[in-house]
Design a protein around this motif. Structure first.
Motif, PDB file in Angstrom:
ATOM      1  N   ARG C  24       0.824  -1.209   0.000  1.00 26.96           N
ATOM      2  CA  ARG C  24       0.000   0.000   0.000  1.00 26.96           C
ATOM      3  C   ARG C  24       0.854   1.254   0.000  1.00 26.96           C
ATOM      4  O   ARG C  24       0.481   2.274  -0.563  1.00 26.96           O
ATOM      5  CB  ARG C  24      -0.934  -0.012   1.203  1.00 26.96           C
ATOM      6  N   ARG C  25       2.037   1.179   0.618  1.00 25.69           N
ATOM      7  CA  ARG C  25       2.961   2.309   0.517  1.00 25.69           C
ATOM      8  C   ARG C  25       3.387   2.509  -0.922  1.00 25.69           C
ATOM      9  O   ARG C  25       3.495   3.636  -1.403  1.00 25.69           O
ATOM     10  CB  ARG C  25       4.197   2.052   1.359  1.00 25.69           C
ATOM     11  N   VAL C  27       1.719   1.968  -3.556  1.00 24.00           N
ATOM     12  CA  VAL C  27       0.667   2.628  -4.334  1.00 24.00           C
ATOM     13  C   VAL C  27       0.742   4.139  -4.153  1.00 24.00           C
ATOM     14  O   VAL C  27       0.648   4.908  -5.121  1.00 24.00           O
ATOM     15  CB  VAL C  27      -0.714   2.099  -3.908  1.00 24.00           C
ATOM     16  N   ILE C  28       0.985   4.583  -2.905  1.00 22.22           N
ATOM     17  CA  ILE C  28       1.077   6.026  -2.662  1.00 22.22           C
ATOM     18  C   ILE C  28       2.284   6.613  -3.379  1.00 22.22           C
ATOM     19  O   ILE C  28       2.192   7.658  -4.038  1.00 22.22           O
ATOM     20  CB  ILE C  28       1.151   6.287  -1.142  1.00 22.22           C
ATOM     21  N   THR C  62      -4.419   4.052  -9.778  1.00 25.75           N
ATOM     22  CA  THR C  62      -4.604   3.919  -8.325  1.00 25.75           C
ATOM     23  C   THR C  62      -5.786   3.018  -8.022  1.00 25.75           C
ATOM     24  O   THR C  62      -5.701   2.121  -7.178  1.00 25.75           O
ATOM     25  CB  THR C  62      -4.831   5.300  -7.706  1.00 25.75           C
ATOM     26  N   LEU C  66      -5.646  -0.642  -6.234  1.00 19.00           N
ATOM     27  CA  LEU C  66      -6.389  -0.893  -4.993  1.00 19.00           C
ATOM     28  C   LEU C  66      -7.315  -2.089  -5.149  1.00 19.00           C
ATOM     29  O   LEU C  66      -7.446  -2.908  -4.236  1.00 19.00           O
ATOM     30  CB  LEU C  66      -7.194   0.348  -4.594  1.00 19.00           C
ATOM     31  N   VAL C  67      -7.958  -2.225  -6.320  1.00 22.24           N
ATOM     32  CA  VAL C  67      -8.831  -3.381  -6.546  1.00 22.24           C
ATOM     33  C   VAL C  67      -8.010  -4.664  -6.531  1.00 22.24           C
ATOM     34  O   VAL C  67      -8.431  -5.688  -6.002  1.00 22.24           O
ATOM     35  CB  VAL C  67      -9.599  -3.209  -7.872  1.00 22.24           C
ATOM     36  N   LEU C  69      -5.266  -5.035  -4.820  1.00 21.92           N
ATOM     37  CA  LEU C  69      -4.831  -5.275  -3.432  1.00 21.92           C
ATOM     38  C   LEU C  69      -5.954  -5.829  -2.586  1.00 21.92           C
ATOM     39  O   LEU C  69      -5.719  -6.316  -1.492  1.00 21.92           O
ATOM     40  CB  LEU C  69      -4.330  -3.978  -2.808  1.00 21.92           C
ATOM     41  N   LYS C  70      -7.203  -5.744  -3.057  1.00 21.66           N
ATOM     42  CA  LYS C  70      -8.309  -6.309  -2.292  1.00 21.66           C
ATOM     43  C   LYS C  70      -8.144  -7.808  -2.113  1.00 21.66           C
ATOM     44  O   LYS C  70      -8.541  -8.373  -1.111  1.00 21.66           O
ATOM     45  CB  LYS C  70      -9.622  -6.035  -3.028  1.00 21.66           C
ATOM     46  N   VAL C  74      -5.369  -8.331   4.279  1.00 21.20           N
ATOM     47  CA  VAL C  74      -4.826  -7.380   5.245  1.00 21.20           C
ATOM     48  C   VAL C  74      -5.007  -7.954   6.637  1.00 21.20           C
ATOM     49  O   VAL C  74      -6.074  -8.441   6.984  1.00 21.20           O
ATOM     50  CB  VAL C  74      -5.535  -6.023   5.132  1.00 21.20           C
ATOM     51  N   THR C  76      -4.875  -7.000  10.469  1.00 20.02           N
ATOM     52  CA  THR C  76      -4.847  -5.824  11.332  1.00 20.02           C
ATOM     53  C   THR C  76      -4.271  -6.193  12.699  1.00 20.02           C
ATOM     54  O   THR C  76      -4.765  -7.098  13.353  1.00 20.02           O
ATOM     55  CB  THR C  76      -6.246  -5.258  11.515  1.00 20.02           C
ATOM     56  N   GLN C 115      -0.982  -4.607   8.945  1.00 21.85           N
ATOM     57  CA  GLN C 115      -1.247  -3.190   9.190  1.00 21.85           C
ATOM     58  C   GLN C 115      -1.195  -2.976  10.694  1.00 21.85           C
ATOM     59  O   GLN C 115      -2.067  -3.435  11.419  1.00 21.85           O
ATOM     60  CB  GLN C 115      -2.612  -2.788   8.643  1.00 21.85           C
ATOM     61  N   ASP C 133      -7.473  -8.493  14.203  1.00 15.22           N
ATOM     62  CA  ASP C 133      -7.082  -9.880  14.034  1.00 15.22           C
ATOM     63  C   ASP C 133      -6.129 -10.316  15.130  1.00 15.22           C
ATOM     64  O   ASP C 133      -6.159 -11.474  15.551  1.00 15.22           O
ATOM     65  CB  ASP C 133      -6.406 -10.071  12.670  1.00 15.22           C
TER      66      ASP C 133
END
Lengths: 102, 86, 184, 161
Positions: C24-25, C27-28, C62, C66-67, C69-70, C74, C76, C115, C133
Motif C-alpha cells: 500500500r505504501r 501505491v502512494i 490507483t 487498490l482493486v 490489493l483487495k 490485510v 490488522t 497493518q 485480528d
C-alpha cells in the motif's frame, strides 16, 4: 508598476505561509496536530499565491480560469483532509505526544 | 532568470522537502498527508508555469489535476479505513 | 534548474517504490511519481501526454492497484503498551519493539499485508470495541497476544514463537471464541 | 414560476463557465454553451438525481458570494493565528461535539466544509446536525457555543442560503 510590486509582495507572502506549512509537518510530533495545521496553512498559501498571479496577469480569461481553480480547491481540499483524519480516527490510531525528557 | 522562475524553484524545493515526510512518516496516514500536499504544490507550479511561458491552455490541466489528486487521496483513505473494501 | 530538481525527484521516487516491502505504501509512492512525471512532461512541452498521464496514472491506475490489493489479505494488528507514554512518534520511527519487527517479518513472509495500528487506549477497551485480528499488549518484558481461536494464522504464529523463543521476553497467547467479539 | 427562474439561473452560470473554458465569447460559443447546459440539465434530471433536487440544493447566488467573502476573511484570520501555534509547537488535541442551529442538510455540509477549511479545526463526523470537531486543547472558538443556543456568524449567513 505599483500593481506589479503589490503582486510580488503577495507572492513572497504566500511563500512565507507555505514555508510555515512545510516547517509545521516536521515541527509537530503528533499526527493529529500535523493534520490540523499543515495542510490548512497550505490552503492559505495557495489562495495568496493565486491572488498574486491574478494581479500580475491582469484581467482576462486566464484570470477567470484561475478563479475557477481556486473555487475547485476550496471545495476539494477540505474533503481530502477530512477523509485522511477520519480514516486515522476510525482505525483507532492514537499516540501520545513526545515528551521533552526523551 | 525572472522572478517567477525563482518562485517555481522555491515551490519545487518545498515539494522535495515534503517528500522527506512521505518517506519517513511512521504511519500510512502521514504519507497520505504528504501526497495531498505535494499534489497541491504541483497544481501551483503548473499555474506559475502557464504564466511564465504564456500558454493559457496549461490552466485546463491544472483544473483536471485538482479533481484527480483528490480522488486518489479519498480512495486510498477509505481503503485503509475499511480494511480493504472500498 | 527546475527540470533537474524534478528529474532527481522522479529517480528518488522510483527507487523508493521499488525498495519498499509493503504494497500500500508503493501505491502512494506511485501516485506521487505519476504526478511529478506528468509535470515533467509539461516542462518539455507535451501537454497532451501530461493530461493522459494525469488521468491514467493518478486516478485510474490507483483504482486498479487498490482493486488488485483487495485480493491481498490485510492483517490488522493493534499494539498497546502498559506504560503508554512510551508510544510516541520517535519511538515508532527508530525504536520499534523487537517483537513487532518479528511479527511483521513473519506475516510478510506468508504473503500477507500487516497493518500495525499503535494506540494508547486501554487494552480492555480495544478488546471490547475494536475489530482486529491480533492484539499485542506489552508490559515491559511480558507480552500477551490475543487472537481468535479459529484463525489459523495465529496458530502458525504460536508455533513460530514456540520454535524460536526469546531470551528476554515471555510471550503468552490468549485465544477467545469468535462469537464474543462480533456483538461488541 | 420559481422553478423556471432557477433553471434560467443555472443555464446562465453554465454558459458563463463554457465561455471561460473556451476563452472566446463569439455567438457560436454562446449558442453551443446554452445548448450543452440544457442538455446536461436534462441528462441529470432523467438519469442521475431525483426530481426535486433543484429545490433543496439550489444556492442563492447573492448569499453565496457573501459567504465566500466572509470565508476568505476567516481563513486568513485563523491562518495567521496558526503560524503562532506552529512556532510555539504545542501539540495536545481534543475532540468536541458541536450542535449547530441549522436544519437544512446542505447548509450543515457547507458549515462542515468551512470548519475544515479554516486552519486549526477539522470536522470528523456528522450525524443530523451534530458535528464532531478535532481541535487544539486551548481553542475556545467553538467550545463556548456548544452548550447554549447562540449561533456563530457563519450560521447566520448560511441561514439565508
Amino acid at each position: 508598476m505599483i500593481i506589479d510590486f503589490i503582486s510580488k509582495v503577495f507572492i513572497v507572502l504566500a511563500l512565507i505561509f507555505m514555508f510555515f506549512g512545510v516547517y509545521g509537518i516536521f515541527r509537530f510530533r503528533d499526527f493529529y496536530s500535523r493534520v490540523l495545521i499543515s495542510s490548512k496553512v497550505e490552503t492559505v498559501g495557495f489562495l495568496t499565491i493565486m491572488a498574486g498571479i491574478m494581479l500580475k496577469t491582469g484581467f482576462g480569461y486566464s484570470t477567470l480560469k484561475i478563479l475557477f481553480i481556486c473555487l475547485m480547491v476550496i471545495v476539494t481540499n477540505p474533503l481530502s483532509t477530512h477523509a485522511v483524519a477520519r480514516s486515522a480516527l476510525k482505525s483507532g490510531y492514537k499516540i501520545s505526544e513526545e515528551n521533552n525528557d526523551d | 532568470m525572472g522572478f517567477l522562475d525563482a518562485v517555481l524553484i522555491v515551490v519545487s524545493i518545498y515539494a522535495a522537502v515534503v517528500l522527506i515526510r512521505v518517506v519517513i512518516g511512521p504511519t500510512i496516514w502521514d504519507r497520505l498527508l504528504g501526497f495531498n500536499m505535494i499534489s497541491s504544490k504541483i497544481i501551483m507550479s503548473i499555474v506559475i508555469l502557464s504564466v511564465v511561458t504564456d500558454r493559457s491552455f496549461l490552466l485546463d490541466i491544472a483544473l483536471v489535476y485538482s479533481f484527480l489528486g483528490f480522488i486518489g487521496t479519498v480512495l486510498i483513505a477509505r481503503f485503509v479505513e475499511t480494511r480493504g473494501e472500498i | 534548474m527546475i527540470e533537474k530538481i524534478f528529474l532527481i525527484l522522479m529517480v528518488v521516487l522510483a527507487l523508493i517504490t521499488l525498495n519498499t516491502v509493503k504494497l500500500r505504501r508503493a501505491v502512494i509512492y506511485l501516485g506521487i511519481f505519476s504526478l511529478v512525471s506528468s509535470f515533467v512532461y509539461l516542462l518539455y512541452g507535451a501537454p497532451d501526454v501530461a493530461i493522459a498521464e494525469a488521468v491514467i496514472g493518478s486516478a485510474l491506475s490507483t483504482v486498479l492497484y487498490l482493486v488488485a490489493l483487495k485480493k491481498y489479505q490485510v492483517f490488522t494488528i493493534y499494539y498497546t503498551n502498559a506504560n503508554y507514554n512510551e508510544i510516541h512518534d520517535g519511538y515508532i520511527i527508530k525504536g520499534r519493539a523487537q517483537i513487532l519487527r518479528d511479527v511483521e517479518r513473519f506475516f510478510l513472509k506468508r504473503e500477507m499485508e500487516p497493518q500495525i495500528i499503535y494506540t494508547t487506549d486501554d487494552c480492555d477497551y480495544v478488546l471490547s470495541a475494536k475489530n482486529f485480528d491480533l492484539l499485542i499488549h506489552q508490559d515491559y518484558d511480558k507480552v500477551k497476544m490475543y487472537g481468535c481461536i479459529e484463525d489459523y494464522h495465529v496458530d502458525a504464529m504460536q508455533d513460530y514463537v514456540a520454535k524460536n523463543p526469546y531470551e528476554n521476553l515471555t510471550v503468552e497467547f490468549v485465544r477467545y471464541e469468535a462469537g464474543d467479539q462480533i456483538d461488541a | 414560476m420559481k422553478r423556471t427562474f432557477n433553471y434560467v439561473v443555472m443555464i446562465f452560470v453554465f454558459t458563463a463557465m463554457w465561455i471561460i473554458l473556451n476563452e472566446k465569447a463569439g455567438p457560436m460559443q454562446i449558442i453551443s454553451g446554452i445548448g450543452f447546459s440544457v442538455l446536461s440539465i436534462f441528462f441529470v434530471n432523467y438519469y442521475l438525481l431525483d426530481d426535486d433536487y433543484i429545490d433543496s440544493y439550489f444556492l442563492n447566488p447573492v448569499s453565496l458570494l457573501k459567504y465566500l467573502f466572509y470565508l476568505v476573511f476567516q481563513i486568513y484570520k485563523s491562518g495567521i493565528s496558526a503560524i503562532f501555534k506552529i512556532s510555539k509547537g504545542e501539540s495536545a488535541v481534543k475532540i468536541i461535539k458541536y450542535d449547530s442551529c441549522l436544519n437544512k442538510e446542505l447548509a450543515v455540509c457547507l458549515l462542515a466544509n468551512a470548519i475544515t477549511l479554516t486552519p486549526g479545526t477539522v470536522t470528523i463526523d456528522k450525524t443530523k446536525n451534530q458535528l464532531s470537531i478535532l481541535c487544539f486543547q486551548d481553542d475556545e472558538v467553538f467550545s463556548s457555543g456548544s452548550g447554549g443556543k447562540s449561533c456563530s456568524d457563519f450560521e447566520k449567513i448560511l441561514r439565508g442560503i
